[in-house]
Design an enzyme around this catalytic site. Structure first.
Site, PDB file in Angstrom:
ATOM      1  N   VAL A   1       0.809  -1.221   0.000  1.00  0.00           N
ATOM      2  CA  VAL A   1       0.000   0.000   0.000  1.00  0.00           C
ATOM      3  C   VAL A   1       0.845   1.275   0.000  1.00  0.00           C
ATOM      4  O   VAL A   1       0.307   2.368  -0.114  1.00  0.00           O
ATOM      5  CB  VAL A   1      -0.977   0.044   1.196  1.00  0.00           C
ATOM      6  N   TYR A   2       2.146   1.152   0.153  1.00  0.00           N
ATOM      7  CA  TYR A   2       2.982   2.343   0.123  1.00  0.00           C
ATOM      8  C   TYR A   2       3.025   2.878  -1.302  1.00  0.00           C
ATOM      9  O   TYR A   2       3.647   2.291  -2.196  1.00  0.00           O
ATOM     10  CB  TYR A   2       4.405   2.036   0.592  1.00  0.00           C
ATOM     11  N   SER A   3       2.329   3.985  -1.509  1.00  0.00           N
ATOM     12  CA  SER A   3       2.263   4.628  -2.833  1.00  0.00           C
ATOM     13  C   SER A   3       1.796   3.661  -3.909  1.00  0.00           C
ATOM     14  O   SER A   3       2.334   3.619  -5.024  1.00  0.00           O
ATOM     15  CB  SER A   3       3.625   5.241  -3.205  1.00  0.00           C
ATOM     16  N   ASN A   4       0.782   2.848  -3.540  1.00  0.00           N
ATOM     17  CA  ASN A   4       0.171   1.918  -4.510  1.00  0.00           C
ATOM     18  C   ASN A   4       1.195   0.997  -5.162  1.00  0.00           C
ATOM     19  O   ASN A   4       1.132   0.717  -6.360  1.00  0.00           O
ATOM     20  CB  ASN A   4      -0.581   2.706  -5.594  1.00  0.00           C
ATOM     21  N   GLY A   5       2.125   0.514  -4.374  1.00  0.00           N
ATOM     22  CA  GLY A   5       3.123  -0.420  -4.877  1.00  0.00           C
ATOM     23  C   GLY A   5       4.385   0.231  -5.390  1.00  0.00           C
ATOM     24  O   GLY A   5       5.380  -0.461  -5.656  1.00  0.00           O
TER      25      GLY A   5
END
Length: 344
Positions: free
Chosen positions: A61-65
């Site tokens: 989930v960190y910056s959508n991958g």
């Protein structure tokens, strides 16, 4: 760099590890943390490896991958030198199976993470949250199959309640599944809730703590002081509501104590705050973050020296709060404490 055993596993991890939440920064939260691209990320990874920091933490989930993608690129050609920790379970889309830890979600998440990271195995996979709708046996059997397939080396959790972690450990013991050896937790001088239940559980069950936000969501950087406005460049302007709440009066008592100890030791406020955590029971590694080389080198200065016991006690006293029920009797009443001595 000091290396510590990760819980009851055989894996040795550095006392400091590097969190890549700033890599590829997108969105209101991660964009405010930083926007580290591949070239700068590679430089930060260079510095970490030179210092012996070989554990890198990320999440889907960190910056959508994007964090995983940038980390994978920064480690290209030297994957063997690093340990990669990533997390899954939080929503990555709006579909009915885009969140949680069902069998299909775990398998899809691991395959996607492997592709983004450019690797064929993950050293530590952590479940980012407890999924109350999926039986723990389904979760654990799926993780066991991925360990057997060589795609995962170790498994852990993040942000679990005590009963959730203990239920999972009991099921693993009963069925012979891999046990969780790590718990990624929020723990700082202004956030000591970890100590009431999760720390005694970790010590009893052999679960190592990987500490996130050791500077209290940016409050213990040395830039926030009593009777002074929040600095214009502080990320708290944009992200405070995303993070753990902090009592303001206690915050400034802690900052006062940190500044006094920093003056005595010749270290910075964040270095002292991290050093206090490294002296606490069950802590395997403290995850540090940095938006640039200067911040990283400052945080790396938290190791290679130690606080005195008197300084540790002073910081502990400034940050102490009353334990919630049912824990406070074990701290206040001798009869309870003799039966179950609290961790100090």
């Amino acid at each position: 760099m000091e290396y510590r055993r990760l819980g009851a596993s055989g894996l040795m991890v550095p006392a400091l590890s590097f969190g890549t939440g700033t890599f590829g920064g997108e969105g209101p939260l991660f964009g405010a943390w930083g926007n580290t691209g591949e070239s700068e990320a590679r430089r930060l990874v260079d510095i970490c490896l030179e210092a012996g920091v070989n554990l890198f933490d990320t999440a889907d989930v960190y910056s959508n991958g994007a964090s995983e993608t940038v980390l994978g690129a920064a480690l290209k050609g030297r994957r063997h030198e690093a340990l990669i920790s990533t997390k899954m379970a939080l929503p990555v889309g709006d579909g009915p199976n885009d969140a949680g830890t069902s069998r299909s979600r775990i398998i899809r998440a691991v395959e996607a993470a492997l592709e983004r990271l450019g690797t064929d195995y993950i050293d530590l996979l952590q479940l980012h949250a407890f999924d109350a709708g999926t039986p723990v046996e389904e979760v654990l059997s799926t993780l066991a199959s991925l360990v057997d397939a060589g795609k995962l080396r170790h498994v852990g959790v993040s942000n679990f309640a005590g009963w959730q972690l203990m239920k999972s450990l009991a099921a693993a013991e009963k069925h012979g599944y891999p046990r969780y050896v790590a718990h990624q937790v929020y723990y700082s001088l202004v956030g000591r809730d970890y100590e009431w239940e999760l720390m005694p559980l970790a010590r009893d069950q052999g679960v190592g703590a990987l500490v996130w936000s050791p500077l209290g969501w940016g409050r213990l950087t040395g830039k926030i002081r009593r009777n002074a406005p929040l600095p214009a460049g502080s990320r708290l302007h944009a992200t405070a509501d995303y993070g753990p709440p902090v009592d303001e009066a206690r915050l400034y008592d802690v900052i006062d104590a940190l500044e006094a100890v920093a003056a005595e030791t010749g270290k910075s406020v964040p270095q002292v705050a991290i050093a206090w955590l490294l002296a606490r029971p069950t802590v395997s590694s403290v995850i540090i973050g940095a938006r640039n080389e200067e911040q990283l080198r400052q945080n790396l200065g938290a190791v290679g020296w130690s606080l005195s016991q008197e300084q540790i006690d002073r910081l502990s006293a400034a940050s102490e709060t009353t334990a919630p029920y049912p824990y406070f009797p074990y701290y206040r009443q001798e009869g309870f404490a003799r039966l179950n001595p609290p961790i100090r």
